[in-house]
Scaffold this motif. Sequence first.
Motif, mmCIF file in Angstrom:
data_model
loop_
_atom_site.group_PDB
_atom_site.id
_atom_site.type_symbol
_atom_site.label_atom_id
_atom_site.label_comp_id
_atom_site.label_asym_id
_atom_site.label_seq_id
_atom_site.Cartn_x
_atom_site.Cartn_y
_atom_site.Cartn_z
ATOM 1 N N GLN A 147 -0.071 -2.044 4.335
ATOM 2 C CA GLN A 147 0.456 -0.909 4.018
ATOM 3 C C GLN A 147 0.298 -0.332 2.768
ATOM 4 O O GLN A 147 -0.048 0.848 2.518
ATOM 5 C CB GLN A 147 1.907 -0.845 4.736
ATOM 6 C CG GLN A 147 2.399 0.579 4.820
ATOM 7 C CD GLN A 147 3.967 0.380 5.458
ATOM 8 O OE1 GLN A 147 4.613 -0.703 5.194
ATOM 9 N NE2 GLN A 147 4.436 1.290 6.136
ATOM 10 N N THR A 200 -3.119 0.209 1.167
ATOM 11 C CA THR A 200 -3.540 1.735 1.800
ATOM 12 C C THR A 200 -3.150 2.820 1.277
ATOM 13 O O THR A 200 -3.632 3.768 0.865
ATOM 14 C CB THR A 200 -3.404 1.780 3.579
ATOM 15 O OG1 THR A 200 -3.745 0.753 4.170
ATOM 16 C CG2 THR A 200 -3.703 3.039 3.923
ATOM 17 N N LYS A 201 -1.676 2.901 0.733
ATOM 18 C CA LYS A 201 -1.177 3.970 0.130
ATOM 19 C C LYS A 201 -1.407 3.752 -1.409
ATOM 20 O O LYS A 201 -1.707 4.976 -1.862
ATOM 21 C CB LYS A 201 0.349 3.845 0.373
ATOM 22 C CG LYS A 201 1.308 4.841 -0.379
ATOM 23 C CD LYS A 201 2.816 4.801 -0.076
ATOM 24 C CE LYS A 201 3.377 6.091 -0.460
ATOM 25 N NZ LYS A 201 5.034 6.038 -0.314
ATOM 26 N N ASN A 224 2.748 -5.866 5.360
ATOM 27 C CA ASN A 224 3.454 -5.160 4.199
ATOM 28 C C ASN A 224 2.333 -4.804 3.192
ATOM 29 O O ASN A 224 2.129 -3.632 2.719
ATOM 30 C CB ASN A 224 4.523 -5.594 3.767
ATOM 31 C CG ASN A 224 5.730 -5.540 4.501
ATOM 32 O OD1 ASN A 224 5.645 -4.524 5.397
ATOM 33 N ND2 ASN A 224 6.567 -6.727 4.379
#
Length: 230
Positions: free
Chosen positions: A120, A123-124, A117
């Motif tokens: 993720q 990265t965003k 998590n």
Amino acid sequence: MDYTVMMPAAGSGQRMGAGYNKLFLQLNHKPIIIRTLLVFEEDPACTGIILAVKPDERNEIQSMLDQFGISKIQTIVDGGTERQYSVAACIEAHAENGIVLVHDAARPFLKKSVIANLVQKATKYGAAIAAVQAKDTMKIVTDGVVEETVDREKLWIVQTPQAFRYDVLKEASESANRAGFLGTDEAMLVERLGHPVHIVESTYENVKMTTQEDLAFGEIILNRQQEDIL
């Protein structure tokens, strides 16, 4: 999604009272540092680990790595007098972009779902940290007198890993070191630049082995994990 880990392991561990590096203490026949490293060694998404250590402990740590088959160490760098300086040395040793995680070597009970998590979200958004909500009533106190009771729904207890795009962490680290600013964690350095830092909910078991009480709690967690396997 792949990531690299930067792990400062050059602390003194004075609060543990062991008389030597607390990371060498055994948790069910394995040193704390090895149990932490194994979390990433066994995660296919982890492409490498950069370890910051005390120069005079380098040989002992290398011996442990060899003994327990830790193969993902990319490089070992000399740690600094402060955590921030150790992480800066890891940043200098890393030559790639992508996602990097900074993780305490004394937190061996990290869940792989939390790692996924974090990667993720980083990265965003560029920056994400593991944390849990405060469970107790929290108060602001000055000179032994309560000034205010704080809404605990807004309070989070920060852990590691802390995940960042490499360029975000590098800029924050270099800016802080140029200004002589010493933060308590990497997220604080990123916040200083005005970059938003997102929360990923972690678990209360992801405790840092800091005191003898933490060590006892760690043994309980390990016993519970073994019972779950059986």
